[in-house]
Write a protein that holds these residues in place. Structure first.
Motif, PDB file in Angstrom:
ATOM      1  N   GLN A 202       0.805  -1.216   0.000  1.00 39.17           N
ATOM      2  CA  GLN A 202       0.000   0.000   0.000  1.00 39.17           C
ATOM      3  C   GLN A 202       0.846   1.277   0.000  1.00 39.17           C
ATOM      4  O   GLN A 202       0.303   2.385   0.016  1.00 39.17           O
ATOM      5  CB  GLN A 202      -0.916   0.020   1.227  1.00 39.17           C
ATOM      6  CG  GLN A 202      -1.946  -1.094   1.273  1.00 39.17           C
ATOM      7  CD  GLN A 202      -3.056  -0.907   0.253  1.00 39.17           C
ATOM      8  OE1 GLN A 202      -3.584   0.193   0.098  1.00 39.17           O
ATOM      9  NE2 GLN A 202      -3.412  -1.980  -0.440  1.00 39.17           N
ATOM     10  N   THR A 258      -1.389   6.345   1.273  1.00 39.89           N
ATOM     11  CA  THR A 258      -2.106   7.195   0.327  1.00 39.89           C
ATOM     12  C   THR A 258      -3.490   6.656  -0.023  1.00 39.89           C
ATOM     13  O   THR A 258      -4.461   7.424  -0.045  1.00 39.89           O
ATOM     14  CB  THR A 258      -1.258   7.393  -0.943  1.00 39.89           C
ATOM     15  OG1 THR A 258      -0.022   8.021  -0.580  1.00 39.89           O
ATOM     16  CG2 THR A 258      -1.985   8.264  -1.949  1.00 39.89           C
ATOM     17  N   PRO A 259      -3.651   5.360  -0.285  1.00 40.97           N
ATOM     18  CA  PRO A 259      -4.997   4.894  -0.641  1.00 40.97           C
ATOM     19  C   PRO A 259      -6.024   5.058   0.473  1.00 40.97           C
ATOM     20  O   PRO A 259      -7.146   5.522   0.215  1.00 40.97           O
ATOM     21  CB  PRO A 259      -4.778   3.411  -0.986  1.00 40.97           C
ATOM     22  CG  PRO A 259      -3.339   3.306  -1.359  1.00 40.97           C
ATOM     23  CD  PRO A 259      -2.648   4.290  -0.477  1.00 40.97           C
ATOM     24  N   CYS A 419     -12.751   6.890   2.603  1.00 44.25           N
ATOM     25  CA  CYS A 419     -12.796   6.025   1.430  1.00 44.25           C
ATOM     26  C   CYS A 419     -14.189   5.402   1.353  1.00 44.25           C
ATOM     27  O   CYS A 419     -14.616   4.707   2.277  1.00 44.25           O
ATOM     28  CB  CYS A 419     -11.732   4.935   1.523  1.00 44.25           C
ATOM     29  SG  CYS A 419     -10.041   5.558   1.419  1.00 44.25           S
ATOM     30  N   CYS A 447      -8.958   5.251  -5.608  1.00 45.59           N
ATOM     31  CA  CYS A 447      -7.916   4.300  -5.242  1.00 45.59           C
ATOM     32  C   CYS A 447      -8.491   2.902  -5.419  1.00 45.59           C
ATOM     33  O   CYS A 447      -9.681   2.739  -5.709  1.00 45.59           O
ATOM     34  CB  CYS A 447      -7.423   4.505  -3.808  1.00 45.59           C
ATOM     35  SG  CYS A 447      -8.638   4.069  -2.537  1.00 45.59           S
ATOM     36  N   ARG A 456     -11.980   8.430  -3.006  1.00 47.81           N
ATOM     37  CA  ARG A 456     -11.312   9.044  -1.852  1.00 47.81           C
ATOM     38  C   ARG A 456     -11.849  10.461  -1.654  1.00 47.81           C
ATOM     39  O   ARG A 456     -11.858  11.253  -2.601  1.00 47.81           O
ATOM     40  CB  ARG A 456      -9.796   9.114  -2.046  1.00 47.81           C
ATOM     41  CG  ARG A 456      -9.085   7.794  -2.130  1.00 47.81           C
ATOM     42  CD  ARG A 456      -7.618   7.999  -2.540  1.00 47.81           C
ATOM     43  NE  ARG A 456      -6.782   8.545  -1.456  1.00 47.81           N
ATOM     44  CZ  ARG A 456      -6.490   9.815  -1.301  1.00 47.81           C
ATOM     45  NH1 ARG A 456      -6.978  10.736  -2.132  1.00 47.81           N
ATOM     46  NH2 ARG A 456      -5.699  10.207  -0.306  1.00 47.81           N
TER      47      ARG A 456
END
Length: 486
Positions: A202, A258-259, A419, A447, A456
């Motif tokens: 990830q 980041t995701p 998310c 993502c 996101r």
């Protein structure tokens, strides 16, 4: 000579005009930021739009400031993605504040290139002190603080990508020297070919790029159901590679991926890295700013095992780009890997906090001024309030999503990132994102989590308020209604 002077005087902005134009520019910037939400957050243009709008060559004769500012609106602003808009929810924040802008202006005026103490003592020394201030805000172990009797300290890099690369290269140098010390007969090329670095599946793409630049293998460590790297999986991969005759030397842990803003388990990973002589670098580019808040500081537990640590005040701590804070536990590791001393850089105080050995470029901007202005004009309480406000806004958006049975939350909401996705196929969510992008009213990026296409929603702009969150959700649900009617 006279004609040269006449030409020069015709195009030189003197102090009097600079005062006048400076006031105009401050007014323009203030108006731009005050009214930014009236502009479409994302441009409606095709690549190559700009070239036909300006001449093919630079002007031979001077042009007026008025003409240039007219072209800012005609040429530049139509092609700007407005990162400071309260309707910008893509990527992660790009910090911005008025104190930081003023400090950047002063830095540009001073115009020093702070590659050594002699090149600008204030530039060198203020950076060291600001990194100590920030380290203490984060409650970093004393070994990372320059003022102590330890061997560590901090440096301002341009980006987290640079910090990751510097840590990897320093770790590579240290590993090669360690193997050579125990096996002097082994050629350096053979050692080099066996080095292996590790990071989360990830992790940001910049970690993989660091390995490419460093010329070493990199293996991606699988994550658990919360998208975090656990100690047992890293241990398993280290054992496999050592059995194959390889040399594990570097692991980049991520705090705030980041995701999904997931957190690798430092308290499990750190002891393993220390036991195996693996350099542990901790990348907290986005989430690191939140560790100044006591309620988020436990997420940094285990940092005492790290060799280096980095986060970006230019993401969430109201310090404008570029300003990436990096600390090392033993500065000799990084200085020893990159120290070059030509005669023209030597001076009698050359060991006094020189930072050019800590980074890739020789030249250094006076970036610590931005930190100094922001820390003093906001105070720790003000910075904490900014972080808490944006986390609360993210929680507000999360509650809106959970209340709509058509949607689902895809990862735990810990900080300012949500998310989420529309229940159903990846194609349905891709089509929703296309409708969002085409509308140009809000800006999101996607993502992929567990094979699913996910949207996101990151709270980014300093000026974002609840009304913007509510409006963004109304817009998303309206587009969802249209999509489901098709």
């Amino acid at each position: 000579m006279a004609c040269f002077c006449d030409v020069l005087s015709s195009c030189t902005m003197d102090a009097a005009e600079f005062r006048r134009r400076g006031r105009e520019m401050v007014d323009y910037v203030a108006d731009y930021l005050e009214n930014i939400e009236q502009r479409p957050v994302y441009p409606d243009l095709e690549p190559g739009y700009l070239r036909p709008l300006i001449p093919a060559e630079a002007p031979l004769e001077p042009e007026t400031f008025e003409d240039i500012m007219r072209d800012v609106e005609r040429v530049i602003m139509p092609g700007v993605t407005h990162w400071q808009s309260p309707y910008f929810y893509a990527y992660f924040p790009a910090a911005s504040s008025f104190p930081a802008m003023l400090a950047d202006m002063l830095s540009g005026a001073i115009g020093c290139i702070g590659f050594s103490w002699a090149a600008s003592p204030a530039c060198t020394e203020l950076e060291t002190v600001m990194m100590d201030w920030l380290g203490r805000m984060l409650q970093l172990p004393e070994c990372f603080i320059a003022e102590t009797h330890g061997h560590g300290g901090g440096v301002i890099q341009g980006t987290a990508s640079e910090a990751t690369l510097m840590a990897l290269l320093a770790a590579r140098c240290k590993a090669i020297r360690r193997v050579q010390a125990s096996s002097p007969e082994t050629p350096e090329a053979e050692i080099f070919s066996k080095l292996v670095a590790y990071t989360s599946e990830q992790a940001h793409s910049s970690v993989e790029r660091a390995a490419l630049i460093g010329g070493v293998m990199m293996r991606k460590v699988p994550t658990d159901n919360s998208y975090a790297v656990r100690g047992d999986m890293l241990k398993k991969m280290l054992e496999e590679d050592k059995s194959a005759g390889l040399i594990p030397f570097y692991f980049c842990a991520t705090l705030g991926t980041t995701p999904s803003c997931a957190f690798d388990r430092l308290t499990e990973l750190g002891p393993i890295c220390n036991e195996e002589n693996v350099w542990m670098h901790v990348d907290a580019a986005y989430a690191g700013s939140a560790f100044i808040c006591p309620e988020f500081r436990p997420l940094l537990n285990g940092i005492e095992f790290a060799n280096s640590f980095n986060f970006n005040p230019h993401k969430w701590l109201l310090v404008n780009f570029d300003c990436s804070a990096m600390w090392v536990k033993n500065r000799a590791d990084i200085i020893g890997a990159f120290k070059v001393e030509p005669l023209y850089l030597k001076h009698e105080n050359q060991e006094s906090g020189r930072k050019s050995h800590w980074q890739i470029p020789l030249g250094r901007r006076f970036r610590s001024l931005k930190m100094w202005f922001v820390f003093r004009m906001y105070g720790l309480n003000g910075l904490q309030s900014h972080i808490r406000k944006q986390v609360a806004l993210a929680k507000e958006f999360e509650s809106l999503v959970r209340a709509d049975k058509r949607f689902e939350i895809c990862a735990e909401v810990i900080m300012g990132l949500v998310c989420f996705r529309l229940k159903g196929s990846n194609e349905r969510n891709q089509n929703l994102l296309k409708k969002i992008a085409k509308s140009r009213e809000i800006h999101l990026v996607p993502c992929q989590l567990s094979g699913r296409f996910v949207l996101r929603f990151a709270v980014c702009a300093r000026t974002t308020e609840s009304r913007h969150i509510q409006q963004a959700w109304r817009h998303i649900t309206q587009l969802t209604f249209e999509l489901l009617q098709d």
